[in-house]
Design a protein around this motif. Sequence first.
Motif, mmCIF file in Angstrom:
data_model
loop_
_atom_site.group_PDB
_atom_site.id
_atom_site.type_symbol
_atom_site.label_atom_id
_atom_site.label_comp_id
_atom_site.label_asym_id
_atom_site.label_seq_id
_atom_site.Cartn_x
_atom_site.Cartn_y
_atom_site.Cartn_z
ATOM 1 N N LEU A 190 2.143 1.957 -3.384
ATOM 2 C CA LEU A 190 1.085 2.455 -4.255
ATOM 3 C C LEU A 190 0.811 3.928 -3.946
ATOM 4 O O LEU A 190 0.645 4.752 -4.855
ATOM 5 C CB LEU A 190 -0.175 1.616 -4.025
ATOM 6 N N ALA A 191 0.763 4.281 -2.645
ATOM 7 C CA ALA A 191 0.457 5.656 -2.253
ATOM 8 C C ALA A 191 1.581 6.599 -2.660
ATOM 9 O O ALA A 191 1.337 7.680 -3.200
ATOM 10 C CB ALA A 191 0.222 5.728 -0.746
ATOM 11 N N SER A 238 1.871 7.175 -6.371
ATOM 12 C CA SER A 238 0.767 7.961 -6.933
ATOM 13 C C SER A 238 1.032 9.457 -6.788
ATOM 14 O O SER A 238 0.348 10.270 -7.415
ATOM 15 C CB SER A 238 -0.543 7.594 -6.265
ATOM 16 N N LEU A 249 0.834 -1.204 0.000
ATOM 17 C CA LEU A 249 0.000 0.000 0.000
ATOM 18 C C LEU A 249 0.864 1.248 0.000
ATOM 19 O O LEU A 249 0.573 2.221 -0.695
ATOM 20 C CB LEU A 249 -0.859 0.023 1.261
ATOM 21 N N TYR A 250 1.923 1.212 0.804
ATOM 22 C CA TYR A 250 2.828 2.360 0.892
ATOM 23 C C TYR A 250 3.396 2.700 -0.479
ATOM 24 O O TYR A 250 3.406 3.854 -0.906
ATOM 25 C CB TYR A 250 3.948 2.037 1.880
#
Lengths: 351, 211
Positions: free
Chosen positions: A126-127, A130, A123-124
């Motif tokens: 991906l964030a 982005s 998730l990290y």
Amino acid sequence: MEFLGTLEQFFGPTWPVVWTLAKIVAIVAPLMLAVAYLTLWERKVIGWIQVRIGPNRVGPRGLLQPIADGLKLLLKEIIVPSGANKFLFVIAPVMAIMPALAAWAVVPFSPQLVLSNIDASLLYILAITSMGVYGVIIAGWASNSKYAFLGAMRSAAQIVSYEIAMGFALVGVLMAAQSLNLGDIVHAQRGDFGLLNWFFIPLFPLFLTYLISGVAETNRAPFDVAEGESEIVAGFHVEYSGIAFAVFFLAEYANMILISTLCAIMFLGGWLSPFPAAIPVLGAPSAWWLILKLFLVVSSFLWFRATFPRYRYDQIMRLGWKVFIPVTLVWIIVLGAWMQTPLWIWWGTFE
Amino acid sequence: MTFQTFIFYFFAGVLVASAICVITARNPVHAALFLVLAFFTSAGIWIQLQAEFLAIALVLVYVGAVMVLFLFVVMMLDINIARMRAGFWSYLPVGGAVAALLVLEMGFIVTGNYFGAEGAPAPDALPPGYSNTKELGRLLYTEYVYPFEIAAVILLVAIVAAIALTLRRRKTTRGMDVGEQVKVRREDRVRIVSMQPVRAGDEDAQKRGEA
């Protein structure tokens, strides 16, 4: 280790900061070197594909070319266009390279070799990745130039579209691995059959989607409409010169290496060997396997660039929204059903 | 002051300052960028609350996607700032009343005389290996599964409505049928003709080639 103990005493309470900084340098310095030589490798590969030799004048076999390029860019003047927002103009390249470097904090090179082994590292990543689009958008807007602005608009639309497909591809990976931790994702691909245990087999549509979306996310050809030199000169960085331009360049190549590494970790077994574990030496896991895999994926990026013509803008949007998102959605459902049956044989052998 | 309190006050200070800048910035693009900064710093505060999933999702969704689209729109608008500022004094009483009400409500909660937020016990230290993400997923899909599904359906309706409201089929629009394009073979577009070589000025040869 004794040496480290002495150092720890020397620095006293500031030791954790110093030690973390040292580890960050140990990741970023080789990365920057890899970025520099990736530019040379790109020019060589594209040269060979087009039956040319490529750079061969600076240093033996052209090996000093990236260093000469870097020096040249360092010595050039940075010109701020009139009417440009100076603060945003200068901060845009920083915004572009910051996520490309920050994402490496959670990338595992081997079971022990990772700067920060956090629980939700997928998730990290991906964030953080982005946020890379802000560099492009701010650069395009702050330049006070129509070409740059058009490039920024195209880039924003493209990145937002492809991020969805990319996120869904990652959902498939975390379903198969049952974890958000990149290290655990690699462990879940471990088995007795070498490369047959890797996720690229059960997740093949997601693997392709991720790879192609990765090319789009890094604004590489054939998805480089944000630069599109035949229609909008150089897109978002048309007004940039000198080291400010070089930072955009570094960010693009660092992102390419990052996407390739993630591809290797999530679909191609990370540091695991492609040979069955029973084979001595070749079957042993090692960080060299990871480096070899990411090298192959990065080279395929260069191959794409030399092979395909640039996509038209509406074709890019169609591919992202009407092909990739449905493909990933369907495959996630298929995967969920598949994992409930005994036909699912990719349960990793955790030790 | 421990390191953690220092970090909290740092993030909180940046958050308040950027939030104020969002409403005072003259340029709407600057305001949107300050909003991005506000989202990012509040994600930092959430991380300190050990809510790492929510913090990362905030960055991913709001910073990474929503604000990009916001900026996309704001940058393309031609906003007349003077016209936006007109009527400031007539709106002030209403806006001021709403702001005062909000401050009052927040004061009730923070001071703790009525809600007891001060006396609420600190959350237990989380055991090692505790996964925020897993816990949230379990709650959403067991205890709150119906509200969750209803929210999903409402969002779907909103998507369909937004598309239906803006979709206009004009007869003059000319698009391409991708299926047709893919179906095309080489034979449909290229015809190879074999002919004799022709030299400039050699008219007889040209005639022979045409025949």
